[in-house]
Design a protein around this motif. Structure first.
Motif, mmCIF file in Angstrom:
data_model
loop_
_atom_site.group_PDB
_atom_site.id
_atom_site.type_symbol
_atom_site.label_atom_id
_atom_site.label_comp_id
_atom_site.label_asym_id
_atom_site.label_seq_id
_atom_site.Cartn_x
_atom_site.Cartn_y
_atom_site.Cartn_z
ATOM 1 N N HIS A 27 12.937 -0.347 0.552
ATOM 2 C CA HIS A 27 11.963 -1.308 0.045
ATOM 3 C C HIS A 27 11.432 -2.072 1.246
ATOM 4 C CE1 HIS A 27 11.719 -5.571 -1.901
ATOM 5 N NE2 HIS A 27 10.513 -5.082 -1.767
ATOM 6 N N LYS A 31 4.125 -8.642 5.811
ATOM 7 C CA LYS A 31 3.803 -10.036 6.124
ATOM 8 C C LYS A 31 2.969 -10.637 4.996
ATOM 9 C CE LYS A 31 3.759 -9.471 11.106
ATOM 10 N NZ LYS A 31 2.946 -9.491 12.326
ATOM 11 N N ASN A 75 3.184 -2.667 12.290
ATOM 12 C CA ASN A 75 2.768 -3.980 12.773
ATOM 13 C C ASN A 75 2.956 -5.072 11.746
ATOM 14 O OD1 ASN A 75 2.037 -3.338 15.334
ATOM 15 N ND2 ASN A 75 -0.083 -2.877 14.838
ATOM 16 N N ILE A 77 5.085 -5.076 9.092
ATOM 17 C CA ILE A 77 6.337 -5.064 8.343
ATOM 18 C C ILE A 77 7.153 -6.299 8.695
ATOM 19 C CG2 ILE A 77 8.533 -3.881 8.055
ATOM 20 C CD1 ILE A 77 7.086 -1.275 8.389
ATOM 21 N N THR A 78 7.616 -7.003 7.671
ATOM 22 C CA THR A 78 8.473 -8.170 7.872
ATOM 23 C C THR A 78 9.934 -7.837 7.615
ATOM 24 O OG1 THR A 78 6.773 -9.809 7.422
ATOM 25 C CG2 THR A 78 9.018 -10.462 6.979
ATOM 26 N N MET A 79 10.228 -7.222 6.470
ATOM 27 C CA MET A 79 11.618 -6.916 6.152
ATOM 28 C C MET A 79 11.756 -5.508 5.602
ATOM 29 S SD MET A 79 13.204 -10.376 4.455
ATOM 30 C CE MET A 79 11.792 -10.980 3.602
ATOM 31 N N LEU A 80 12.899 -4.909 5.881
ATOM 32 C CA LEU A 80 13.223 -3.607 5.307
ATOM 33 C C LEU A 80 14.525 -3.752 4.534
ATOM 34 C CD1 LEU A 80 12.520 -3.096 8.661
ATOM 35 C CD2 LEU A 80 12.048 -0.903 7.643
ATOM 36 N N VAL A 81 14.516 -3.321 3.287
ATOM 37 C CA VAL A 81 15.701 -3.424 2.446
ATOM 38 C C VAL A 81 16.153 -2.018 2.072
ATOM 39 C CG1 VAL A 81 16.711 -4.531 0.438
ATOM 40 C CG2 VAL A 81 14.669 -5.514 1.475
ATOM 41 N N PHE B 15 8.897 -16.296 8.954
ATOM 42 C CA PHE B 15 8.127 -15.150 9.415
ATOM 43 C C PHE B 15 6.657 -15.480 9.516
ATOM 44 C CE2 PHE B 15 11.619 -12.310 8.982
ATOM 45 C CZ PHE B 15 12.298 -12.705 7.854
ATOM 46 N N GLN B 16 5.977 -14.697 10.319
ATOM 47 C CA GLN B 16 4.521 -14.738 10.307
ATOM 48 C C GLN B 16 4.045 -14.395 8.909
ATOM 49 O OE1 GLN B 16 3.271 -11.941 13.260
ATOM 50 N NE2 GLN B 16 2.936 -13.526 14.785
ATOM 51 N N ARG B 19 6.448 -16.168 4.997
ATOM 52 C CA ARG B 19 7.676 -15.874 4.250
ATOM 53 C C ARG B 19 8.859 -16.590 4.889
ATOM 54 N NH1 ARG B 19 7.300 -11.702 0.472
ATOM 55 N NH2 ARG B 19 5.515 -10.324 0.756
ATOM 56 N N ALA B 21 13.299 -16.733 4.635
ATOM 57 C CA ALA B 21 14.491 -16.121 4.067
ATOM 58 C C ALA B 21 15.709 -16.714 4.739
ATOM 59 C CB ALA B 21 14.466 -14.602 4.251
ATOM 60 N N GLU B 41 15.270 -14.633 -0.366
ATOM 61 C CA GLU B 41 13.932 -14.967 0.051
ATOM 62 C C GLU B 41 13.435 -16.149 -0.771
ATOM 63 O OE1 GLU B 41 10.914 -11.985 -0.322
ATOM 64 O OE2 GLU B 41 9.393 -13.306 0.503
ATOM 65 N N ARG B 44 6.930 -18.656 -2.134
ATOM 66 C CA ARG B 44 5.943 -19.698 -1.918
ATOM 67 C C ARG B 44 5.162 -19.975 -3.202
ATOM 68 N NH1 ARG B 44 2.945 -16.370 2.129
ATOM 69 N NH2 ARG B 44 4.043 -14.798 0.936
ATOM 70 N N ARG B 57 14.657 -15.104 -4.573
ATOM 71 C CA ARG B 57 15.096 -13.817 -5.052
ATOM 72 C C ARG B 57 16.106 -13.221 -4.071
ATOM 73 N NH1 ARG B 57 10.558 -9.197 -3.838
ATOM 74 N NH2 ARG B 57 9.939 -9.935 -1.780
ATOM 75 N N LEU B 59 17.784 -10.349 -1.971
ATOM 76 C CA LEU B 59 17.403 -9.073 -1.386
ATOM 77 C C LEU B 59 18.603 -8.284 -0.887
ATOM 78 C CD1 LEU B 59 14.188 -10.078 0.586
ATOM 79 C CD2 LEU B 59 14.341 -8.841 -1.566
ATOM 80 N N CYS B 64 15.255 -7.492 9.440
ATOM 81 C CA CYS B 64 14.057 -8.285 9.680
ATOM 82 C C CYS B 64 13.423 -7.821 10.982
ATOM 83 C CB CYS B 64 14.394 -9.770 9.794
ATOM 84 S SG CYS B 64 15.201 -10.422 8.350
ATOM 85 N N ARG B 65 12.134 -7.533 10.929
ATOM 86 C CA ARG B 65 11.462 -7.053 12.119
ATOM 87 C C ARG B 65 11.241 -8.190 13.104
ATOM 88 N NH1 ARG B 65 10.625 -3.432 14.673
ATOM 89 N NH2 ARG B 65 8.400 -2.999 14.678
ATOM 90 N N THR B 67 9.186 -8.505 15.448
ATOM 91 C CA THR B 67 7.793 -8.821 15.731
ATOM 92 C C THR B 67 7.234 -9.818 14.736
ATOM 93 O OG1 THR B 67 7.179 -6.891 14.429
ATOM 94 C CG2 THR B 67 7.294 -6.607 16.808
ATOM 95 N N SER B 68 7.922 -9.985 13.608
ATOM 96 C CA SER B 68 7.436 -10.854 12.549
ATOM 97 C C SER B 68 8.148 -12.205 12.513
ATOM 98 C CB SER B 68 7.639 -10.119 11.220
ATOM 99 O OG SER B 68 7.052 -10.786 10.166
#
Lengths: 89, 91
Positions: A27, A31, A75, A77-81, B15-16, B19, B21, B41, B44, B57, B59, B64-65, B67-68
């Motif tokens: 999942h 962003k 670029n 993507i914030t989170m990977l579940v 995060f950018q 968001r 968490a 998470e 908003r 929620r 998760l 977490c990336r 870059t974000s």
């Protein structure tokens, strides 16, 4: 099973973790308010682009779109579940 | 940058894109990719993108990336204070 997964995480992050996810459901939280649930086919380390077999996409309007295969740019993507179900619809 | 002091501690991540968490930090790498367990998470307000609501929620285990990620702080030790930026209007 989840506990074993966490223990593996202690030693591997980022690409190694996602690598273990190949072939199983993942999942992705972007962003923006878009989220994606699908089967991970593969990914590219340097360019951060992930390859998916999508089952559904749920944008903020709560519409579900089903696609077969797409290339997703990492670029945004914030989170990977790994093994995630995605948001409730 | 050393995040090892936060390992196995609950941290809050912003995060950018707005968001937020929190979760237990299980791992990280030099690119600031994070592995969080038991992730929550914070959702908003749909009308005001910068205001958090009570909604959360679960998760679970997430990556977490880096870059974000824009902010990492410990979950504990935060308290709300009056807005320090409000100017007092005189005369």
């Amino acid at each position: 099973r989840k506990t074993c997964f966490v223990e593996r995480m202690l030693f591997c992050v980022s690409t190694e973790l996602v690598d273990k996810c190949i072939g199983s459901r993942i999942h992705i939280v972007m962003k923006s308010d878009k989220e994606i649930v699908g089967t991970l086919l593969g990914f590219d380390d340097f360019v951060s682009i992930f390859l998916w077999k999508f089952k559904a996409i749920t944008p903020e309007g709560r519409r579900i779109t089903k696609l077969d295969q797409i290339l997703l740019n990492g670029n945004n993507i914030t989170m990977l579940v790994p093994g995630g179900e995605g948001p409730e619809v | 940058l050393d995040l090892s002091k936060y390992i196995d501690k609950t941290i809050r991540v912003k995060f950018q894109g707005g968001r937020e968490a929190s979760g237990v930090l299980k791992g990280f790498d030099p690119l600031l990719n994070l592995v969080l367990d038991g992730t929550i998470e914070y959702m908003r307000d749909p009308d005001d993108q910068f205001k958090l609501t009570e909604d959360t929620r679960q998760l679970g285990l997430v990556v977490c990336r880096g870059t974000s990620v824009v902010l990492i702080c410990p979950q504990d030790g935060m308290e709300a204070i009056p807005n320090p930026f409000i100017q007092q209007q005189d005369g």
